[in-house]
Design a protein around this motif. Structure first.
Motif, mmCIF file in Angstrom:
data_model
loop_
_atom_site.group_PDB
_atom_site.id
_atom_site.type_symbol
_atom_site.label_atom_id
_atom_site.label_comp_id
_atom_site.label_asym_id
_atom_site.label_seq_id
_atom_site.Cartn_x
_atom_site.Cartn_y
_atom_site.Cartn_z
ATOM 1 N N ALA A 75 0.813 -1.220 0.000
ATOM 2 C CA ALA A 75 0.000 0.000 0.000
ATOM 3 C C ALA A 75 0.846 1.270 0.000
ATOM 4 O O ALA A 75 0.338 2.357 -0.268
ATOM 5 C CB ALA A 75 -0.945 0.010 1.202
ATOM 6 N N LEU A 76 2.142 1.120 0.281
ATOM 7 C CA LEU A 76 3.054 2.268 0.303
ATOM 8 C C LEU A 76 4.052 2.200 -0.863
ATOM 9 O O LEU A 76 5.156 2.735 -0.779
ATOM 10 C CB LEU A 76 3.794 2.338 1.649
ATOM 11 N N GLU A 104 0.851 5.369 9.000
ATOM 12 C CA GLU A 104 0.652 5.501 7.552
ATOM 13 C C GLU A 104 -0.320 4.467 6.998
ATOM 14 O O GLU A 104 -0.958 4.708 5.975
ATOM 15 C CB GLU A 104 1.995 5.447 6.827
ATOM 16 N N LEU A 105 -0.430 3.335 7.671
ATOM 17 C CA LEU A 105 -1.343 2.286 7.207
ATOM 18 C C LEU A 105 -2.711 2.359 7.885
ATOM 19 O O LEU A 105 -3.584 1.552 7.574
ATOM 20 C CB LEU A 105 -0.726 0.903 7.457
ATOM 21 N N THR A 107 -5.339 4.018 7.593
ATOM 22 C CA THR A 107 -6.526 4.148 6.745
ATOM 23 C C THR A 107 -6.519 3.190 5.559
ATOM 24 O O THR A 107 -7.400 3.252 4.703
ATOM 25 C CB THR A 107 -6.644 5.587 6.200
ATOM 26 N N LYS A 108 -5.530 2.300 5.512
ATOM 27 C CA LYS A 108 -5.392 1.379 4.379
ATOM 28 C C LYS A 108 -6.009 0.017 4.713
ATOM 29 O O LYS A 108 -5.893 -0.468 5.834
ATOM 30 C CB LYS A 108 -3.917 1.160 4.019
ATOM 31 N N THR A 109 -6.654 -0.586 3.728
ATOM 32 C CA THR A 109 -7.175 -1.943 3.929
ATOM 33 C C THR A 109 -6.175 -2.994 3.472
ATOM 34 O O THR A 109 -6.136 -4.085 4.022
ATOM 35 C CB THR A 109 -8.504 -2.130 3.160
ATOM 36 N N ASN A 110 -5.373 -2.681 2.476
ATOM 37 C CA ASN A 110 -4.340 -3.611 2.015
ATOM 38 C C ASN A 110 -3.137 -3.494 2.946
ATOM 39 O O ASN A 110 -2.460 -2.466 2.977
ATOM 40 C CB ASN A 110 -3.938 -3.292 0.572
ATOM 41 N N ARG A 111 -2.850 -4.552 3.697
ATOM 42 C CA ARG A 111 -1.729 -4.541 4.637
ATOM 43 C C ARG A 111 -0.659 -5.553 4.216
ATOM 44 O O ARG A 111 0.210 -5.905 5.007
ATOM 45 C CB ARG A 111 -2.239 -4.803 6.050
#
Length: 190
Positions: A75-76, A104-105, A107-111
Protein backbone atom coordinates in the motif's frame (compact mmCIF):
# COMPACT_ATOMS: atom_id res chain seq x y z
CA UNK A 1 36.88 -21.46 7.10
CA UNK A 2 36.73 -17.94 8.54
CA UNK A 3 34.19 -15.41 7.30
CA UNK A 4 33.32 -11.93 8.46
CA UNK A 5 29.63 -11.13 8.75
CA UNK A 6 29.61 -7.39 8.04
CA UNK A 7 27.44 -6.34 10.96
CA UNK A 8 27.62 -5.35 14.60
CA UNK A 9 23.92 -6.13 15.10
CA UNK A 10 24.04 -8.81 17.79
CA UNK A 11 20.50 -9.97 16.92
CA UNK A 12 21.50 -10.63 13.31
CA UNK A 13 24.68 -12.41 14.41
CA UNK A 14 22.67 -14.66 16.74
CA UNK A 15 20.17 -15.49 13.98
CA UNK A 16 22.88 -16.27 11.44
CA UNK A 17 25.16 -18.20 13.83
CA UNK A 18 22.28 -20.64 14.41
CA UNK A 19 22.19 -21.41 10.67
CA UNK A 20 25.87 -21.51 9.73
CA UNK A 21 27.70 -24.88 9.99
CA UNK A 22 30.20 -25.30 12.81
CA UNK A 23 33.21 -25.41 10.45
CA UNK A 24 32.61 -21.75 9.54
CA UNK A 25 34.13 -19.39 12.09
CA UNK A 26 31.91 -16.32 12.00
CA UNK A 27 33.51 -12.98 12.88
CA UNK A 28 31.73 -9.68 13.47
CA UNK A 29 32.95 -6.23 12.44
CA UNK A 30 34.08 -5.68 16.04
CA UNK A 31 36.22 -8.84 15.80
CA UNK A 32 38.19 -7.36 12.88
CA UNK A 33 38.48 -3.90 14.42
CA UNK A 34 35.94 -2.23 12.15
CA UNK A 35 34.17 0.39 14.25
CA UNK A 36 33.14 2.90 11.56
CA UNK A 37 29.76 2.95 9.86
CA UNK A 38 29.96 1.08 6.58
CA UNK A 39 28.52 3.16 3.72
CA UNK A 40 24.96 2.29 2.65
CA UNK A 41 24.41 4.87 -0.07
CA UNK A 42 22.79 2.75 -2.77
CA UNK A 43 19.13 3.10 -3.71
CA UNK A 44 18.40 -0.65 -3.64
CA UNK A 45 18.68 -3.40 -1.05
CA UNK A 46 20.92 -5.37 -3.41
CA UNK A 47 23.13 -2.34 -4.01
CA UNK A 48 23.68 -1.77 -0.28
CA UNK A 49 24.50 -5.43 0.29
CA UNK A 50 27.11 -5.37 -2.49
CA UNK A 51 28.54 -2.05 -1.28
CA UNK A 52 29.00 -3.29 2.31
CA UNK A 53 30.70 -6.56 1.31
CA UNK A 54 33.04 -4.76 -1.11
CA UNK A 55 33.93 -2.21 1.59
CA UNK A 56 35.06 -4.89 4.05
CA UNK A 57 37.10 -6.75 1.43
CA UNK A 58 38.72 -3.52 0.18
CA UNK A 59 39.46 -1.94 3.57
CA UNK A 60 40.10 -5.00 5.76
CA UNK A 61 41.06 -7.74 3.29
CA UNK A 62 38.73 -10.37 4.72
CA UNK A 63 36.43 -12.71 2.85
CA UNK A 64 33.01 -11.73 4.11
CA UNK A 65 29.32 -11.51 3.56
CA UNK A 66 26.99 -8.59 4.11
CA UNK A 67 23.25 -8.36 4.17
CA UNK A 68 20.73 -5.66 3.65
CA UNK A 69 17.08 -6.09 4.50
CA UNK A 70 14.01 -4.06 3.78
CA UNK A 71 10.34 -4.24 4.56
CA UNK A 72 8.30 -3.60 1.42
CA UNK A 73 4.66 -2.64 1.96
CA UNK A 74 2.29 -2.90 -0.99
CA UNK A 75 0.00 0.00 0.00
CA UNK A 76 3.05 2.27 0.30
CA UNK A 77 4.49 1.37 -3.12
CA UNK A 78 7.24 -0.74 -1.57
CA UNK A 79 8.20 1.70 1.20
CA UNK A 80 9.99 1.75 3.54
CA UNK A 81 12.17 -0.62 1.46
CA UNK A 82 15.83 0.38 1.38
CA UNK A 83 15.09 3.02 4.03
CA UNK A 84 13.58 0.57 6.54
CA UNK A 85 16.17 1.09 9.29
CA UNK A 86 15.88 4.88 9.17
CA UNK A 87 12.25 5.19 8.11
CA UNK A 88 11.35 7.52 11.00
CA UNK A 89 14.71 9.29 11.06
CA UNK A 90 18.47 8.90 11.36
CA UNK A 91 18.15 7.74 14.99
CA UNK A 92 17.20 4.30 13.54
CA UNK A 93 14.74 3.56 16.34
CA UNK A 94 12.63 0.44 15.78
CA UNK A 95 9.66 1.72 17.80
CA UNK A 96 9.64 5.02 15.95
CA UNK A 97 9.79 3.15 12.62
CA UNK A 98 6.90 0.85 13.59
CA UNK A 99 4.80 3.75 14.89
CA UNK A 100 5.30 5.69 11.65
CA UNK A 101 4.40 2.65 9.55
CA UNK A 102 1.28 1.87 11.60
CA UNK A 103 0.16 5.50 11.32
CA UNK A 104 0.65 5.50 7.55
CA UNK A 105 -1.34 2.29 7.21
CA UNK A 106 -4.14 3.33 9.59
CA UNK A 107 -6.53 4.15 6.74
CA UNK A 108 -5.39 1.38 4.38
CA UNK A 109 -7.17 -1.94 3.93
CA UNK A 110 -4.34 -3.61 2.02
CA UNK A 111 -1.73 -4.54 4.64
CA UNK A 112 0.25 -6.97 2.45
CA UNK A 113 4.01 -6.71 2.83
CA UNK A 114 7.19 -8.68 2.38
CA UNK A 115 10.58 -8.75 4.00
CA UNK A 116 13.45 -8.99 1.53
CA UNK A 117 17.05 -9.83 2.45
CA UNK A 118 19.93 -9.79 -0.01
CA UNK A 119 23.24 -11.30 1.08
CA UNK A 120 26.42 -10.63 -0.85
CA UNK A 121 29.30 -13.03 -0.37
CA UNK A 122 32.76 -11.69 -1.21
CA UNK A 123 34.90 -14.83 -1.47
CA UNK A 124 38.18 -15.41 -3.33
CA UNK A 125 37.76 -12.06 -5.12
CA UNK A 126 34.33 -13.02 -6.53
CA UNK A 127 30.87 -11.78 -5.56
CA UNK A 128 27.79 -13.92 -5.17
CA UNK A 129 24.32 -12.73 -4.11
CA UNK A 130 21.50 -14.63 -2.43
CA UNK A 131 17.95 -13.35 -1.93
CA UNK A 132 15.36 -14.41 0.63
CA UNK A 133 11.76 -13.19 0.69
CA UNK A 134 9.05 -13.74 3.29
CA UNK A 135 5.53 -12.59 2.40
CA UNK A 136 3.03 -11.57 5.03
CA UNK A 137 1.08 -8.63 6.36
CA UNK A 138 1.40 -5.73 8.76
CA UNK A 139 -0.68 -6.11 11.91
CA UNK A 140 -2.61 -3.21 13.46
CA UNK A 141 -0.76 -3.46 16.81
CA UNK A 142 2.64 -4.56 18.11
CA UNK A 143 2.67 -8.14 19.37
CA UNK A 144 5.48 -10.13 20.96
CA UNK A 145 8.78 -9.39 22.64
CA UNK A 146 11.18 -11.55 20.61
CA UNK A 147 13.06 -10.54 17.49
CA UNK A 148 13.95 -6.99 16.49
CA UNK A 149 13.13 -4.27 14.00
CA UNK A 150 9.64 -4.59 12.55
CA UNK A 151 9.13 -8.13 13.92
CA UNK A 152 6.30 -7.14 16.34
CA UNK A 153 4.10 -5.91 13.46
CA UNK A 154 4.94 -8.45 10.72
CA UNK A 155 2.83 -11.61 10.50
CA UNK A 156 4.16 -14.10 7.92
CA UNK A 157 1.69 -15.64 5.48
CA UNK A 158 0.11 -18.79 6.89
CA UNK A 159 0.81 -17.92 10.54
CA UNK A 160 -1.27 -16.29 13.26
CA UNK A 161 1.65 -14.85 15.20
CA UNK A 162 4.16 -12.13 14.39
CA UNK A 163 7.88 -12.76 14.03
CA UNK A 164 8.26 -11.28 17.54
CA UNK A 165 6.01 -14.05 18.92
CA UNK A 166 8.03 -16.88 17.28
CA UNK A 167 11.04 -18.68 18.63
CA UNK A 168 14.24 -18.22 16.67
CA UNK A 169 14.21 -21.66 15.03
CA UNK A 170 10.72 -21.13 13.56
CA UNK A 171 11.54 -17.60 12.42
CA UNK A 172 14.78 -18.80 10.79
CA UNK A 173 12.98 -21.64 8.98
CA UNK A 174 10.40 -19.36 7.32
CA UNK A 175 12.03 -15.91 7.40
CA UNK A 176 13.72 -13.85 4.72
CA UNK A 177 17.18 -13.83 6.33
CA UNK A 178 17.02 -17.55 7.04
CA UNK A 179 16.14 -18.30 3.42
CA UNK A 180 19.02 -16.17 2.12
CA UNK A 181 21.49 -17.63 4.65
CA UNK A 182 20.50 -21.19 3.71
CA UNK A 183 21.30 -20.37 0.07
CA UNK A 184 24.67 -18.99 1.23
CA UNK A 185 25.38 -22.09 3.32
CA UNK A 186 24.41 -24.39 0.44
CA UNK A 187 26.80 -22.47 -1.82
CA UNK A 188 29.64 -22.70 0.72
CA UNK A 189 29.07 -26.44 1.17
CA UNK A 190 29.05 -27.18 -2.58
Amino acid sequence: MQLVFATNNLNKIKEVQALVPNHINLLSLKDIGCHEDIPETQNTITGNSIQKAAYIKTHYGHDCFADDTGLEVDALNGAPGVYSARYAGEQRDANDNMDKLLTELSTKTNRDAQFKTVITLQLNNKQHTFTGICEGEITTTKNGALGFGYDPIFKPKGFQQTFAEMDLSLKNSIGHRGKAILQLVHFLNS
